[in-house]
Design a protein around this motif. Sequence first.
Motif, mmCIF file in Angstrom:
data_model
loop_
_atom_site.group_PDB
_atom_site.id
_atom_site.type_symbol
_atom_site.label_atom_id
_atom_site.label_comp_id
_atom_site.label_asym_id
_atom_site.label_seq_id
_atom_site.Cartn_x
_atom_site.Cartn_y
_atom_site.Cartn_z
ATOM 1 N N GLY A 119 -6.563 14.682 -7.066
ATOM 2 C CA GLY A 119 -6.012 13.995 -5.822
ATOM 3 C C GLY A 119 -5.908 12.979 -6.190
ATOM 4 O O GLY A 119 -5.569 12.020 -5.395
ATOM 5 N N LEU A 120 -7.520 12.276 -6.112
ATOM 6 C CA LEU A 120 -8.009 11.289 -6.064
ATOM 7 C C LEU A 120 -6.946 10.242 -7.081
ATOM 8 O O LEU A 120 -6.690 9.686 -7.067
ATOM 9 C CB LEU A 120 -9.512 11.124 -7.019
ATOM 10 C CG LEU A 120 -10.376 11.062 -5.453
ATOM 11 C CD1 LEU A 120 -11.960 11.442 -6.252
ATOM 12 C CD2 LEU A 120 -10.702 10.237 -4.330
ATOM 13 N N ALA A 121 -7.021 10.896 -8.573
ATOM 14 C CA ALA A 121 -6.196 10.258 -9.561
ATOM 15 C C ALA A 121 -4.466 9.544 -8.363
ATOM 16 O O ALA A 121 -4.385 8.556 -9.127
ATOM 17 C CB ALA A 121 -6.385 11.234 -10.569
ATOM 18 N N PHE A 122 -4.649 10.898 -7.812
ATOM 19 C CA PHE A 122 -2.876 10.609 -7.787
ATOM 20 C C PHE A 122 -2.616 9.642 -6.800
ATOM 21 O O PHE A 122 -1.752 8.788 -6.635
ATOM 22 C CB PHE A 122 -1.835 11.590 -7.091
ATOM 23 C CG PHE A 122 -0.968 11.488 -6.334
ATOM 24 C CD1 PHE A 122 -0.044 11.523 -7.329
ATOM 25 C CD2 PHE A 122 -1.429 11.073 -5.040
ATOM 26 C CE1 PHE A 122 1.155 11.426 -6.815
ATOM 27 C CE2 PHE A 122 0.680 11.414 -4.086
ATOM 28 C CZ PHE A 122 1.937 11.220 -5.548
ATOM 29 N N ALA A 123 -4.207 9.541 -5.841
ATOM 30 C CA ALA A 123 -3.807 8.119 -4.868
ATOM 31 C C ALA A 123 -4.155 7.286 -5.234
ATOM 32 O O ALA A 123 -3.496 6.135 -4.692
ATOM 33 C CB ALA A 123 -5.313 8.542 -4.250
ATOM 34 N N GLY A 124 -4.823 6.644 -6.363
ATOM 35 C CA GLY A 124 -4.411 5.806 -7.158
ATOM 36 C C GLY A 124 -4.161 5.234 -8.137
ATOM 37 O O GLY A 124 -3.136 4.060 -7.828
ATOM 38 N N TYR A 125 -2.867 6.420 -8.179
ATOM 39 C CA TYR A 125 -1.230 5.335 -8.994
ATOM 40 C C TYR A 125 -0.747 4.949 -7.939
ATOM 41 O O TYR A 125 0.231 4.211 -8.383
ATOM 42 C CB TYR A 125 -0.547 7.210 -9.517
ATOM 43 C CG TYR A 125 0.822 6.842 -10.079
ATOM 44 C CD1 TYR A 125 0.924 5.503 -10.677
ATOM 45 C CD2 TYR A 125 1.237 7.761 -9.569
ATOM 46 C CE1 TYR A 125 2.606 6.388 -11.187
ATOM 47 C CE2 TYR A 125 2.750 7.258 -9.840
ATOM 48 C CZ TYR A 125 3.298 6.855 -10.803
ATOM 49 O OH TYR A 125 4.687 6.905 -10.905
ATOM 50 N N ALA A 126 -0.547 6.281 -6.875
ATOM 51 C CA ALA A 126 0.603 5.656 -5.669
ATOM 52 C C ALA A 126 -0.489 4.345 -4.911
ATOM 53 O O ALA A 126 0.894 3.612 -4.694
ATOM 54 C CB ALA A 126 0.279 7.023 -4.637
ATOM 55 N N LEU A 127 -1.216 4.106 -4.818
ATOM 56 C CA LEU A 127 -1.829 2.477 -4.521
ATOM 57 C C LEU A 127 -1.126 1.588 -5.698
ATOM 58 O O LEU A 127 -0.791 0.550 -4.952
ATOM 59 C CB LEU A 127 -2.913 2.753 -4.436
ATOM 60 C CG LEU A 127 -4.029 1.497 -3.623
ATOM 61 C CD1 LEU A 127 -3.294 1.251 -2.091
ATOM 62 C CD2 LEU A 127 -4.779 1.646 -3.104
ATOM 63 N N THR A 128 -1.085 2.212 -6.663
ATOM 64 C CA THR A 128 -0.803 1.099 -7.551
ATOM 65 C C THR A 128 0.686 0.474 -8.069
ATOM 66 O O THR A 128 1.316 -0.757 -7.606
ATOM 67 C CB THR A 128 -1.738 1.829 -8.963
ATOM 68 O OG1 THR A 128 -2.550 1.583 -9.405
ATOM 69 C CG2 THR A 128 -1.237 0.115 -10.059
ATOM 70 N N ALA A 129 1.347 2.000 -7.713
ATOM 71 C CA ALA A 129 2.568 1.620 -7.389
ATOM 72 C C ALA A 129 3.068 0.704 -6.146
ATOM 73 O O ALA A 129 4.424 -0.350 -6.958
ATOM 74 C CB ALA A 129 2.955 2.862 -7.415
ATOM 75 N N LEU A 130 2.234 0.902 -4.861
ATOM 76 C CA LEU A 130 2.683 -0.090 -4.396
ATOM 77 C C LEU A 130 2.578 -1.606 -4.423
ATOM 78 O O LEU A 130 2.861 -2.198 -3.531
ATOM 79 C CB LEU A 130 1.643 0.521 -3.273
ATOM 80 C CG LEU A 130 2.516 2.017 -2.103
ATOM 81 C CD1 LEU A 130 1.140 2.346 -1.215
ATOM 82 C CD2 LEU A 130 3.917 1.777 -1.543
ATOM 83 N N ILE A 131 1.004 -1.491 -4.990
ATOM 84 C CA ILE A 131 0.681 -2.884 -4.929
ATOM 85 C C ILE A 131 1.775 -3.720 -5.721
ATOM 86 O O ILE A 131 2.651 -4.809 -5.816
ATOM 87 C CB ILE A 131 -0.088 -2.576 -5.420
ATOM 88 C CG1 ILE A 131 -1.782 -2.603 -4.429
ATOM 89 C CG2 ILE A 131 -1.069 -4.602 -5.829
ATOM 90 C CD1 ILE A 131 -2.790 -2.639 -5.538
ATOM 91 N N GLY A 132 2.648 -3.231 -7.452
ATOM 92 C CA GLY A 132 3.588 -3.601 -7.485
ATOM 93 C C GLY A 132 4.232 -3.726 -7.106
ATOM 94 O O GLY A 132 5.777 -4.832 -7.685
ATOM 95 N N ARG A 133 5.001 -3.174 -5.953
ATOM 96 C CA ARG A 133 6.181 -3.495 -5.586
ATOM 97 C C ARG A 133 6.428 -4.427 -4.475
ATOM 98 O O ARG A 133 6.618 -4.789 -3.416
ATOM 99 C CB ARG A 133 6.800 -1.974 -4.807
ATOM 100 C CG ARG A 133 7.725 -1.286 -5.829
ATOM 101 C CD ARG A 133 8.419 -0.123 -5.354
ATOM 102 N NE ARG A 133 7.243 0.662 -4.428
ATOM 103 C CZ ARG A 133 7.747 0.797 -3.292
ATOM 104 N NH1 ARG A 133 8.613 0.756 -2.480
ATOM 105 N NH2 ARG A 133 6.857 1.996 -2.288
#
Length: 314
Positions: free
Chosen positions: A60-74
């Motif tokens: 869950g922590l790893a997925f949260a980090g990925y989701a936040l990184t994807a949001l920053i990229g957009r």
Amino acid sequence: MSEPSADVSATVEYTMDKWRMDRVPWAMWACVAGLAIGLHAESRGQNGAVLATIYLALLGLAFAGYALTALIGRSGLPLLLELLIGVLVLIVVSALIGGISLIVGGSGGGSSYVGAMRSLYWSHLVNPSVNVFGWMLLYLGLGWIAFSSYRHFYADRAVVSMSAAGIRFHRPWLKGLFIPWQEVRGVGHLEVPGISGVPFVSPYAAAVTVGQNFYEQHIAPKRSFFSPPGAEAMFQPKGEMMQVVLSSADMAVKAEDFLGPAEARWKAFRDRAGPPSQPGGTIVYGRWSITGSAWQAVQFLAPLVGIAVVMLYR
């Protein structure tokens, strides 16, 4: 379209209930597989139930980090700032994962019995037995069943609702969006530009068309930074106007069940403002129900038989 939805005095709501409940049989099969693995696979003396909980927390922590990184990229931020924020997110997530791992497994140092046992537990965390993944499947399956059942009996807010006043959207990333019927310029299937230049009409997507000025003033500012990937497909230009898509994959509702009620209310109230509430009751689309069909019975009974077989031959 059912006959009652033609009554423009009624409010029409569209929910995710059927979409969630249709996936409950798959969650039940995940429980069957999880039980089979958890009870019959080699454990090597590990507490698979506890380790599975830790693994799910780390994932869950790893997925949260990925989701936040994807949001920053957009987000459209400058490349350097985006890179710095991404590195910061990576450091924070890695520190959290490392902290949880150390709390669970210990540093591995020391010669005491407790230190040795923690070191052994840490090795289990790095190299888990197969039954741990069985418990993970069981937790995920039970979690989905519990969440879907709760939302079925205690319904959350409808994703889309239509009343005499207009259309309301209730998505977490699109809060408070309201389109009065007076601002709607058309109701129909979604049109997207084709390769040959001829517009392609999607038979699976229903949309309303609004003016560009209304979109820029009342819709675009409400589009949240936290909108999920693909959310931009909800808004498609059509000449000098903008199409707002009503249907989506997370609502098991046909496009026609959006178009019929929307067109009836648009024609009835586009020239006059309807009251915010109507005495005509509420009609709900996308609500799961027991149909009594043989296929539905098989979908829910077959996993139960599988669970009984697994428990019988444990």
